[in-house]
Design an enzyme around this catalytic site. Sequence first.
Site, PDB file in Angstrom:
ATOM      1  N   ASP A   1       0.852  -1.174   0.000  1.00 43.51           N
ATOM      2  CA  ASP A   1       0.000   0.000   0.000  1.00 43.51           C
ATOM      3  C   ASP A   1       0.895   1.234   0.000  1.00 43.51           C
ATOM      4  OD1 ASP A   1      -2.329   1.614   0.344  1.00 43.51           O
ATOM      5  OD2 ASP A   1      -1.931   1.687   2.488  1.00 43.51           O
ATOM      6  N   LYS A   2       0.334   2.395  -0.322  1.00 40.84           N
ATOM      7  CA  LYS A   2       1.131   3.621  -0.310  1.00 40.84           C
ATOM      8  C   LYS A   2       0.939   4.425   0.977  1.00 40.84           C
ATOM      9  CE  LYS A   2       0.035   7.442  -2.472  1.00 40.84           C
ATOM     10  NZ  LYS A   2       0.291   8.511  -1.489  1.00 40.84           N
TER      11      LYS A   2
ATOM     12  N   PHE B   1     -18.443   8.940   4.800  1.00 43.10           N
ATOM     13  CA  PHE B   1     -17.459   8.579   3.779  1.00 43.10           C
ATOM     14  C   PHE B   1     -17.390   7.064   3.636  1.00 43.10           C
ATOM     15  CE2 PHE B   1     -13.227   7.105   2.679  1.00 43.10           C
ATOM     16  CZ  PHE B   1     -12.940   7.839   1.542  1.00 43.10           C
TER      17      PHE B   1
ATOM     18  N   ARG C   1      -1.619  14.962  -1.600  1.00 48.95           N
ATOM     19  CA  ARG C   1      -2.950  14.363  -1.589  1.00 48.95           C
ATOM     20  C   ARG C   1      -3.982  15.474  -1.763  1.00 48.95           C
ATOM     21  NH1 ARG C   1      -3.411   9.370   0.940  1.00 48.95           N
ATOM     22  NH2 ARG C   1      -5.330   9.947   2.014  1.00 48.95           N
TER      23      ARG C   1
ATOM     24  N   ASP D   1      -1.378  -1.055   5.958  1.00 49.33           N
ATOM     25  CA  ASP D   1      -1.621  -0.607   7.333  1.00 49.33           C
ATOM     26  C   ASP D   1      -3.084  -0.352   7.638  1.00 49.33           C
ATOM     27  OD1 ASP D   1      -1.506   2.949   7.474  1.00 49.33           O
ATOM     28  OD2 ASP D   1      -1.791   1.728   5.704  1.00 49.33           O
TER      29      ASP D   1
ATOM     30  N   ASN E   1      -8.536  -1.266   4.436  1.00 49.07           N
ATOM     31  CA  ASN E   1      -8.678  -1.518   3.000  1.00 49.07           C
ATOM     32  C   ASN E   1      -7.585  -2.427   2.458  1.00 49.07           C
ATOM     33  OD1 ASN E   1      -6.758   0.455   3.482  1.00 49.07           O
ATOM     34  ND2 ASN E   1      -7.044   1.420   1.504  1.00 49.07           N
TER      35      ASN E   1
END
EC number: 7.6.2.1
Length: 1184
Positions: A414-415, A553, A607, A825, A828
């Site tokens: 993951d990023k 969300f 982001r 982490d 998802n």
Amino acid sequence: MDCSRLRTLVHRYCAGEENWVDSRTIYVGHREPPPGAEAYIPQRYPDNRIVSSKYTFWNFIPKNLFEQFRRIANFYFLIIFLVQLIIDTPTSPVTSGLPLFFVITVTAIKQGYEDWLRHKADNAMNQCPVHFIQHSKLVRKQSRKLRVGDIVMVKEDETFPCDLIFLSSNRADGTCHVTTASLDGESSHKTHYAVQDTKGFRTEEEIGGLQATIECEQPQPDLYKFVGRINIYSDLSDPVVRPLGSENLLLRGATLKNTERVFGVAIYTGMETKMALNYQSKSQKRSAVEKSMNVFLIVYLCILVSKALVNTVLKYVWQSEPFRDEPWYNQKTQSERQRNLFLRAFTDFLAFMVLFNYIIPVSMYVTVEMQKFLGSYFITWDEDMFDEETGEGPLVNTSDLNEELGQVEYVFTDKTGTLTENNMEFKECCIEGHVYVPHVICNGQVLPDSSGIDMIDSSPSVSGREREELFFRALCLCHTVQVKDDDDVDGPRKSPDSGKSCVYISSSPDEVALVEGVQRLGFTFLRLKDNYMELLNRESDVERFELLEILSFDSVRRRMSVIVKSATGDIYLFCKGADSSIFPRVVEGKVEQIRARVERNAVEGLRTLCVAYKKLNPEEYEGVGKLLQAAKVALQDREKKLAEAYEQIERDLILLGATAVEDRLQEKAADTIEALQKAGIKVWVLTGDKMETAAATCYACKLFRRSTQLLELTTKKLEEQSLHDVLFELSKTVLRHSGSLTRDHFSGLSTDGQDYGLIIDGAALSLVLKPREEGSSGNYRELFLEICRNCSAVLCCRMAPLQKAQIVKLIKFSKEHPITLAIGDGANDVSMILEAHVGIGVIGKEGRQAARNSDYAIPKFKHLKKMLLVHGHFYYIRIAELVQYFFYKNVCFIFPQFLYQFFCGFSQQTLYDTAYLTLYNITFTSLPILLYSLMEQHVSADALKRDPVLYRDIAKNALLRWRVFIYWTFLGVFDALVFFFGAYFMFENTTVTSNGQIFGNWTFGTLVFTVMVFTVTLKLALDTHYWTWVNHFVIWGSLLFYVVFSLLWGGIIWPFLSYQRMYYVFLHMLCSGPAWLAVVLLVTVGLLPDVLKKVLCRQLWPTATERIQNASVWCWDGIPGFTPLEPLQSPGRRSPGALAVRTTRAVYRSQEYCVLAPGLALPRGCCYSSWRHGRRTSRPGTPV
């Protein structure tokens, strides 16, 4: 009798509640609803007893035996043991029964002790006192006696005894704060909300008088999902219906914080609570080593059957002549002569199976289990992998996959939060083309609380000012951030410039960063009280907005919204989310200017989020409210109905602007990725971020280099060309120079020229994986995989959680069947962590859901380097040697027995004594290989970290391939031939001792056994590169134990034995000079081929590891050139070609070693690094 009712009752109580109804009705306080409201149907639910134990006192023995004999090796030895009991076999049943009993007993004791600890923990939990309301009074009883429907009171710092619906608290706003550290590891405080109509109940009398029913879903393990509704009855004819969601549910195991007390009604108890449902273990993963071990076991089983078959046939060929069938000294009885030939042959076949069954190493499984269990502690003890900032160390959730860490070929990472810190910092916002930057530097002066810098050419107009303030209000209102006035809160974020004591808490670091950022631009979010959100504007005036609705969300919508009402009565919907989810819903605003700024920020690795709004009139809001209420109270498909409602509401928006937040790269992330690529591991990044942001991060962490040619398989590209054309064009590009370029087989890096990096997004991946209509569904997949194989790195952006798992599965089941590792982490990332061969969770700021569902957990991404390159490398070479060595030593053990049958007329006579048959695998040869498999380091940990290429030497199960397996098997056969025929030729002329006594068959067998024990033990000593005092003690101690045991076994007449055939045999053998000569000579000859092979291979075809080993030998000529080794180093001896080196012990810290050149003496108990720095250390060491 009504049979239908009987069937219903049987199905209800036997099949389980959830199988016959999809929802449950709970009567609050066990009070019946008013007459005429609904039928009162009492239902039976389990009590609140938690049972995590596996066994009871009564079922432990049968259940444990059943589980152990499900293992094929244990079941096989049980059959052999029963055969020995039933028929006349050459060996005593003790020879098979005792090792089996030892293995079963050790395993049963271990499992029984673990279950006893679980029983203790269960009893402590079930007997905890809880307070509940009975007849409007507070009563105390044990937790296990709670029932569904009881109203429970929980005080501050107490844990919730079961899953509760939150009714009221001592707070006026009907909220409470909880921590769920014991459930998902998140230590931050979460806010839960009481039911709107019951939050005003404060006393036991008020709560006790509540008349309500709750309808909710059946128990399911998802901690973050709950669907229900409550019907509250009052004097009115119709009940008040309120929706219930996860925000109203207090989970068992969570702890109440900063709230004096709460009342709740129990809805799930005991083993139906979400915490208990999450006890269920994940699907079992099996390592490549375990699979190889099972295949080798089948091969040896075939060898065993063939040996027994050959001996059975040869026996009847041998006995085809009468004088051989019935020699004068062993004539058959009449009943034996009349037995059926086939029955006799089958009995003989079983007898030979029993005789040769020791070729299957039953103790290998126990040794492997012990090695994995004990070896896993080396990860948790590793201080290099401890993060002082978070106070976290590595965790091992399963020890079954230790060696798999040394076989990884693909890493899927993951990023956000994995490669980056997930520590967000607000950088700028763009409002209708005007850019605002907190703490702007202008003419050398820092301008705090700046109104912004105009990055376009014009200043905001009057309407622009209104949009600007509306944007800031949107950021202050559209979030789920909580404000605490207490500085001492787990996970607080305090605004640095406000001068106020606002501490912002949220499960999302992005939201905290945005609220803090807009505070530095003049708008401060103050609090949420009584459903009103308060904020402080630039003029220091407090503005109040009534919070009407929250559209939460989720990762599918990738946006959230709030509906608020201002003091003037205006109703606004504020929406923020990813640009891909906001732009299609916008009908007004400076879209192109804001889109350009968003793309520019994304290229810089920031982001981005877009913010939009729309104004609702009262009629529109009334329709929205009805739509949401209908979806919220639905018990069936609530999520789907809510999603449809959100889709209708969040449309026709007016774009306000966008924000940019920086998420810094984690420490040493680039170094870790570079090392993994050098080790031959392909690294893929799977993220939900947009392509530009993710690509910038990939460049920063060196996944992509400046020389890397990026290939795109994205939605934008597919708008211009068809998928078929794009794939074939990419395929031609990467394969164009495949004949001329030398491409790295493992990492895909080209050694001569161009490297390729592939970027694919979620929409394009869906098309690749979608089955084609004409039935050739596999074509696109294979083409896509071929492109990926020739790329040095792959970036998958805009990925949904399920798509991450699909990518991992696609590679996992490709034709090469590579070993995959997934690391992430957040929640998802759980799907891909569970899908990969090895799942690693990063203990990050998005909670511990990934760490809880992973096989291993580490504090930071940088620790992956040591986990794979050092621990994984060591684990693999250790267990590979263990498996090969076990098969080797059992071939050495049984093949002489096979040869002996050719010299005893296939009479099934044993070569070894019963005691030797029984104890060979249990005591004589077990401890040395166990210690080797725990402590061996063929090169130092520093060398493995410094030179990642060494990882390639063990890639693709290199040490357990068929070539290596056959070599070990033939080495065992050769040694067995040396043992048997060496002793045979020395005894051929009837060797006698000085007193004229003749050696018999038991002396012959004892000589063979003695040579064998010494040879297999010294073979292990030759393979040992890393000597400690423990190795010395165990190896030489095992040989000494064998000698002492043999002297006692043959030197005493044991009264419990029916035979005394071994009396004085061992002493008799030791009194003979030829026997001593045979032991020395045969051991030397047995070890010689392996020594020659090692020397020749090291000199002529050395591996990278062997070159490092040879180089390290020459560095010991003096202190300046030596390479530090790992701890517990004692007098070092290296196998063929290695020099003897004297060392002292070391401390197991990252850089403190105790390695000395010959002749250099230090004070006792003082290691080199401590002595060099003027201090003394005598802390005991622990090896990697």
